[in-house]
Design a protein around this motif. Structure first.
Motif, PDB file in Angstrom:
ATOM      1  N   LEU A 336       3.004   3.993  11.293  1.00 34.79           N
ATOM      2  CA  LEU A 336       1.840   4.852  11.152  1.00 34.79           C
ATOM      3  C   LEU A 336       2.120   6.159  11.885  1.00 34.79           C
ATOM      4  CD1 LEU A 336      -0.978   2.238  11.888  1.00 34.79           C
ATOM      5  CD2 LEU A 336       0.326   2.598   9.786  1.00 34.79           C
ATOM      6  N   VAL A 394      -6.103   5.741  10.531  1.00 31.33           N
ATOM      7  CA  VAL A 394      -5.004   5.426   9.625  1.00 31.33           C
ATOM      8  C   VAL A 394      -5.184   3.977   9.192  1.00 31.33           C
ATOM      9  CG1 VAL A 394      -2.516   5.291   9.321  1.00 31.33           C
ATOM     10  CG2 VAL A 394      -3.477   7.035  10.813  1.00 31.33           C
ATOM     11  N   LEU A 396      -3.844   0.625   7.481  1.00 28.00           N
ATOM     12  CA  LEU A 396      -2.644  -0.127   7.140  1.00 28.00           C
ATOM     13  C   LEU A 396      -3.026  -1.232   6.160  1.00 28.00           C
ATOM     14  CD1 LEU A 396       0.332  -0.897   7.468  1.00 28.00           C
ATOM     15  CD2 LEU A 396      -0.323  -2.255   9.471  1.00 28.00           C
TER      16      LEU A 396
END
Length: 665
Positions: A336, A394, A396
């Protein structure tokens, strides 16, 4: 004549030396070379054993004579014990002309050969003239450009030794030394110093020192360095670290010779028009100004020099690059990325959303091997001390076999339409979803009373199996199977009959709702009552209404009496007490017991006309909430009487334009 005698004696002695024997007259002591200062006395020693011939001294091969007094040379004398063969030459008050080569000689005889001593060099030292620096007492040089400085000390014997010093430190490099013939055995000493001056040499003192053997000490002369140079420039920021939105001053400090300096400012190499002072003022500095290079050019007669400063603007974190979503397969690695700018450089911390545990720091967060438990949203938070913090999310996504997240038991009502839901909530999206029951498989479409539909929803893909007119046999197990490119997953979902809500629960809920409504109405009533009471007490005007015992009211009086706040001053204005059978009604409607003041008896039962009832305070009509009851609630005589009186009081109040009444008993 003296010269001829000397030549003859020398030739005879030379002939004897050639013929003589080594065992004849010989030197016991020969003269040595010696150097003295002019004016000193010097002795050249000479001692001969078995002297047979004539002993004399020569200077530069010129015979001085054999007489001990040496006529013609008043400062020269031969001394010593003749019997011991001592013939020492003494020179008093030496002069430069005495400088030369001396020799002691013994002439030959018939039986012995002549002899000569070794040469003895007599050196006469003369001090040089005082040293002089040819450039004078001040030497102008330009920094970085070589410059020769010459020092000389003339007429020395020997030539003077010259050394250079700068502010007390001896200079050993860059020196060229030469001698010049000054005549009469004198020499000039010349030393040339090649300077490579720096700015720091300005004002320093150069010293030339001379010495020679004729001097007791050193002599010296000095000159001061005047180093002309381009400005030495230093640029400073005040304050050093600038907060965004504030102001900053850039100062250009210079040290130059000559000292008259002109300034010019540049920004990233571009000239800033009109900015030619020592200070550059920047207002409302923005983060875009960070790391911009400001240059100050300083110019004097020698040239131009510059100095730069990089502006440092303090500002909070600003995102540069963020991977909003990362999708990887289970068992692989995931990285990330979350990059920030800021000044000072921000500290970046990673955490899974909803958790305070720090998983890592820096621009990236890497998982070497991921599984589906790593899926989720991650927050990267950037912190700049003193300038705040910011964060970005972010996501995932870890691809894996399907995950079914529906309830294992679902409910439907018999005879009604029922639905069974199957939600696949992971990535990649399902390639197929199917229901199986009782030997039937259905992806989409209709099979009898069963219809299968699929749609994308927030969080995944939903398959709904709808059963029309649910029957007892439909309460069974249904298998939902989901496929994607990484595998398949099945889940048994049981459909059960929905139990009807118990009657007691329904009744209890209704009663609870009714009680809640009554409580709210009561609270509103109390609030309004207290509010009216408070407003009535603040009015200074009253309207007095008389009511007879037979229930008829007297016409309202035109005059409105004002009760003075000063009760003592208003005693004479207070009306006499009303008759026993009269009543005074107030706007605050307290709960006085009026039954003891009337003999009218109980009023007839009150029947609200048209299903309405009258507000006891204001006389307003409201719908009767008890229309579904067989009889209306009983109304007390106090309530009836007070309602009637209140209605009349309201009309009297409107006539006087005073909405409030106060009781005066």
């Amino acid at each position: 004549m003296r010269l001829l005698t000397t030549i003859v004696a020398s030739l005879a002695l030379a002939g004897l030396v050639a013929r003589g024997s080594a065992q004849d007259q010989s030197f016991r002591e020969e003269p040595d070379s010696v150097a003295v200062r002019q004016g000193e006395t010097v002795t050249l020693t000479c001692a001969i054993d078995n002297v047979a011939g004539i002993v004399q001294w020569t200077k530069d091969n010129f015979a001085l004579g054999s007489d001990r007094e040496l006529p013609g040379y008043p400062r020269f004398t031969i001394t010593g014990d003749v019997n011991r063969g001592e013939y020492n030459l003494v020179v008093q008050d030496t002069l430069l002309e005495d400088d030369g080569t001396y020799q002691c000689q013994a002439s030959p005889t018939e039986n012995q050969q002549g002899i000569r001593s070794q040469n003895a060099q007599l050196t006469i030292y003369l001090p040089p003239d005082d040293p002089v620096i040819e450039e004078g007492s001040s030497v102008s040089v330009i920094a970085g450009q070589p410059k020769n400085v010459t020092c000389r000390a003339d007429n020395g014997k020997p030539a003077a030794t010259l050394t250079w010093w700068k502010d007390g430190q001896e200079i050993t490099e860059g020196i060229t030394y030469i001698t010049e013939d000054a005549g009469e055995k004198r020499q000039n000493g010349v030393s040339i110093l090649t300077l490579n001056p720096s700015v720091d040499d300005h004002g320093k003192v150069l010293t030339c020192r001379s010495s020679n053997p004729a001097m007791d000490g050193n002599k010296e002369t000095t000159t001061q360095l005047n180093v002309e140079h381009t400005p030495v420039v230093v640029v400073q920021s005040n304050p050093p670290l600038v907060e965004e939105g504030s102001s900053v001053s850039l100062s250009c400090e210079s040290r130059a010779n000559p000292g008259e300096v002109n300034y010019q400012w540049k920004k990233d190499g571009v000239v800033l028009a009109g900015e030619n002072g020592q200070v550059l003022r920047l207002n409302n500095v923005r983060r875009e100004d960070n790391l911009q290079v400001f240059t100050c050019d300083a110019t004097n007669a020698v040239g131009t020099n510059s100095a730069n400063i990089t502006l440092s603007v303090q500002y909070g974190p600003e995102p540069l690059k963020t991977t909003e979503q990362v999708i990887v397969d289970r068992g692989t690695s995931a990285t990330l990325v979350c990059q920030w700018s800021g000044n000072p450089s921000p500290t970046i911390m990673w955490a899974k959303k909803g958790s305070s545990s720090v998983l890592g720091t820096g621009d990236t967060l890497t998982f070497p091997i991921v599984d589906q438990s790593h899926s989720g949203a991650y927050e990267c938070t950037a912190v700049v001390p003193g300038s705040g913090e910011d964060s970005r999310e972010v996501v995932l996504v870890v691809n894996g076999p399907p995950i079914i997240s529906s309830f294992e038991v679902q409910y439907a009502s018999s005879g009604a339409e029922g639905q069974i839901e199957c939600l696949s909530s992971n990535s990649p999206p399902p390639s197929r979803m199917a229901w199986t029951w009782n030997g039937i498989m259905l992806d989409t479409g209709t099979e009898g009373r069963f219809t299968a539909e699929q749609r994308d929803v927030h969080g995944g893909r939903l398959s709904v199996l709808t059963v029309s007119k649910v029957q007892a046999a439909d309460f069974a197990d249904y298998n939902c199977t989901v496929w994607n490119r990484l595998g398949l997953t099945s889940k048994i979902i049981t459909l059960r009959q929905k139990e009807p809500l118990p009657l007691a629960a329904i009744v209890g809920g209704a009663v609870a709702g009714l009680v809640l409504i009554l409580v709210i109405v009561l609270l509103v009533f109390v609030f309004c009552h207290r509010r009216r009471k408070k407003q009535g007490a603040s009015n200074e005007s009253i309207t007095r209404l008389e009511v007879r015992a037979d229930g008829q009211e007297t016409p309202p009086k035109e005059k409105v009496e004002i009760i003075h706040r000063d009760h003592e001053a208003a005693k004479d204005k207070v009306p006499p007490p009303p008759p026993q059978r009269k009543y005074y009604i107030t706007a605050d409607y307290d709960d006085r017991d009026y039954s003891s003041k009337t003999s009218l008896g109980a009023p007839p039962p009150w029947t609200p006309p048209g299903g309405t009832y009258q507000d006891y305070k204001n006389g307003n009509l409201y719908s009767n909430p008890y229309n579904n009851y067989s009889s209306y609630p009983a109304v007390s005589e106090h309530s009836y009487e007070r309602a009637s009186i209140a209605s009349r009081a309201s009309r009297a109040s409107e006539a006087q334009k005073k909405p409030r009444m106060m009781t005066h008993v």
